[in-house]
Write an enzyme that holds these catalytic residues in place. Structure first.
Site, short mmCIF file in Angstrom:
data_model
loop_
_atom_site.label_atom_id
_atom_site.label_comp_id
_atom_site.label_asym_id
_atom_site.label_seq_id
_atom_site.Cartn_x
_atom_site.Cartn_y
_atom_site.Cartn_z
N HIS A 54 44.95 51.02 38.90
CA HIS A 54 44.38 50.79 40.27
C HIS A 54 45.18 49.64 40.92
O HIS A 54 45.85 48.83 40.24
CB HIS A 54 42.92 50.32 39.87
CG HIS A 54 42.75 49.23 39.02
ND1 HIS A 54 43.10 48.96 37.80
CD2 HIS A 54 42.61 48.04 39.54
CE1 HIS A 54 42.92 47.98 37.31
NE2 HIS A 54 42.61 47.23 38.45
N ASP A 113 43.60 46.43 42.96
CA ASP A 113 42.22 46.01 43.09
C ASP A 113 41.78 46.13 44.68
O ASP A 113 42.51 46.10 45.62
CB ASP A 113 42.57 44.33 43.07
CG ASP A 113 42.61 44.01 41.38
OD1 ASP A 113 42.46 44.89 40.49
OD2 ASP A 113 42.91 43.04 41.25
N HIS A 118 48.16 48.10 38.44
CA HIS A 118 47.97 47.64 37.22
C HIS A 118 47.11 48.37 36.31
O HIS A 118 46.05 49.23 36.83
CB HIS A 118 47.92 46.19 37.09
CG HIS A 118 46.59 45.75 37.82
ND1 HIS A 118 46.65 45.50 39.29
CD2 HIS A 118 45.45 45.44 37.39
CE1 HIS A 118 45.49 44.90 39.47
NE2 HIS A 118 44.67 45.06 38.65
N ARG A 143 40.32 35.67 36.65
CA ARG A 143 40.69 36.05 37.99
C ARG A 143 40.54 35.32 39.40
O ARG A 143 39.33 35.36 39.51
CB ARG A 143 40.64 37.38 38.27
CG ARG A 143 41.71 38.03 39.30
CD ARG A 143 41.45 39.70 39.34
NE ARG A 143 40.92 39.96 40.61
CZ ARG A 143 40.02 41.20 40.82
NH1 ARG A 143 40.13 42.08 39.72
NH2 ARG A 143 39.38 41.36 41.84
C1 OGA Z 1 42.17 42.73 37.07
C2 OGA Z 1 42.41 43.67 35.96
C3 OGA Z 1 43.65 43.54 33.99
C4 OGA Z 1 43.84 43.10 32.60
O1 OGA Z 1 41.88 41.54 36.74
O2 OGA Z 1 41.92 42.96 38.08
O3 OGA Z 1 42.59 44.92 36.39
O4 OGA Z 1 44.64 43.09 32.07
N1 OGA Z 1 42.65 43.31 34.93
O5 OGA Z 1 42.82 42.55 32.27
MN MN Z 2 42.49 45.00 38.74
#
Ligand code: OGA
Ligand code: MN
Length: 303
Positions: free
Chosen positions: A128, A130, A278, A293
Site C-alpha cells: 500500500h 498510506d 510499502h 508514525r
Molecule cells: C505504516 C506501515 C509498516 C511497518 O506505518 O504506514 O505500513 O513496517 N507500517 O510497520
Molecule cells: Mn503504511
C-alpha cells in the site's frame, strides 16, 4: 514548507555527497534505485537549514531513508515531521497517549496475537501507499521503531516510478489517462465494527485519483494504484478494470524495484509517500512489534 537550500532541480549526487561529508553526514545508497541509510544527523535537536536541505534532497532522491540509533523524544519526532509539512492523525489507527500526531503502529490495540486474532495483525502486510483513500493523501511518513521482535518484521518499499517506467508501452498508453477509485472501507473496513464502518463510509466517501500521477517536486511519473485501497478503475469495463489492476498490483512485487529495510531499535525510516508503496513482512508472530508514525499531510493528486 521550510525553505530548501538544495532544491531537487539542482540535485547533483556528487555535490550532495560532498556537502553531506563536509558536515559529517554519510549517505549510503542501499540499491541504485531506492533506499539510503544516512549517518551523522542529530535528530534530537532542531536541524540546521543545511542539514535539513541534505535530508530533504536525499529523501526525494532515494524515496526512503533510514537513520539508525536515534533515540529521539516524541517532541523531536514531531518537530522533524513538521519540517516536511503539516501533520495529520488517522481515523482508525490509534495514537500514542497524549500525542495525537504520533500513531502507534502495531497489530490491533489491546489484542494479543493468537491464532484466533492473528488476521487483524496482518493489516500492514499488504502492499500500500498510506491513506490514498484521502482526497489529499499524505506526502511523507516518519516511522520509528520502538519494540522489535527477536527476528523478522522487516519492511519492504517499492519504487512506483520505476514500476511505471517498467510497464510495456501498450499498458502505459492504456492507463495514462484513466482514474481509479480509492476506498478506506476496502482495507480498514475489515478492522472495525459494522457501525464504525458505516461512519467511515460517510466520513470518507471513495475518492478518484489518476492511475498515473506526476510527482509535484521531481516531475517523475508514478504508478498510483495500490492493492489495499484501490477498488476499481473508473469509466471502463469492470472486467478490464479487474484485469488491469491485477497486472498493476503485481508490478510492485518485482524485486528490482524494491528495497528491504531491517529494523534496529530506534531506527527511523522516512519515506516519500507519493512515489512508493510499502509492505510490513508478517514473519514474526506471535512476538510483538511496535513502531510510531508521524504523518505529513498532502495535496490533491495530479497528472
Ligand atoms: C505504516 C506501515 C509498516 C511497518 O506505518 O504506514 O505500513 O513496517 N507500517 O510497520
Ligand atoms: Mn503504511
Amino acid at each position: 514548507m521550510a525553505s530548501l537550500p538544495l532544491s531537487p532541480e539542482e540535485l547533483d549526487l556528487k555535490e550532495l555527497g560532498d556537502r553531506a561529508a563536509g558536515r559529517g553526514i554519510a549517505i549510503r545508497p542501499l540499491t541504485a534505485g531506492i533506499g539510503a541509510e544516512i549517518r551523522g544527523l542529530d535528530l534530537e535537536n532542531p536541524l540546521s537549514p543545511e542539514d535539513w536541505g541534505i535530508l530533504r534532497a536525499a529523501w526525494l532522491r532515494w524515496k526512503v531513508v533510514l537513520i539508525r540509533d536515534t533515540d529521539i523524544s516524541h517532541e523531536a519526532h514531531i518537530r522533524l515531521g513538521r519540517l516536511f509539512g503539516e501533520l495529520e492523525g488517522h481515523p482508525v489507527i490509534p495514537h500514542v497517549p497524549g500525542h495525537p500526531e504520533i500513531l502507534s503502529i502495531r497489530g490491533v490495540e489491546g489484542v494479543k496475537p493468537t491464532p484466533e486474532t492473528i488476521e487483524g495483525f496482518r493489516a500492514y502486510n499488504k502492499w500500500h501507499t498510506d491513506v490514498t483513500f484521502r482526497q489529499k493523501p499524505s506526502i511523507a511518513s516518519l516511522l520509528r521503531a520502538r519494540l522489535l521482535p527477536p527476528v523478522g518484521g522487516d519492511t519492504l518499499f517499492a519504487d512506483t516510478a520505476a514500476a511505471w517506467r517498467g510497464l510495456p508501452d501498450a499498458v502505459k498508453e492504456r492507463i495514462e489517462t484513466l482514474d481509479a477509485e480509492h476506498d478506506i472501507v476496502r482495507s480498514f473496513g475489515g478492522r472495525v465494527t459494522e457501525e464504525r464502518r458505516e461512519q467511515l463510509r460517510r466520513d470518507f466517501p471513495a475518492v478518484r485519483h489518476p492511475v498515473v500521477r506526476r510527482h509535484p517536486e521531481t516531475g517523475e511519473k508514478i504508478l498510483y494504484v495500490n492493492y489495499t485501497f484501490t477498488s476499481r478503475i473508473l469509466d471502463i469495463d469492470p472486467s478490464e478494470s479487474e484485469q488491469l489492476l491485477r497486472l498493476l498490483f503485481d508490478r510492485i512485487k518485482v524485486p528490482e524495484y524494491q528495497v528491504r529495510l531491517s529494523w534496529t531499535p530506534n531506527a527511523i525510516a522516512i519515506w516519500d509517500n507519493r512515489s512508493t508503496q510499502h509492505y510490513a513482512v508478517g514473519d514474526y508472530f506471535p512476538a510483538d512489534r511496535v513502531l510510531e508514525r508521524v504523518t505529513v499531510s498532502g495535496d490533491v493528486v495530479s497528472r
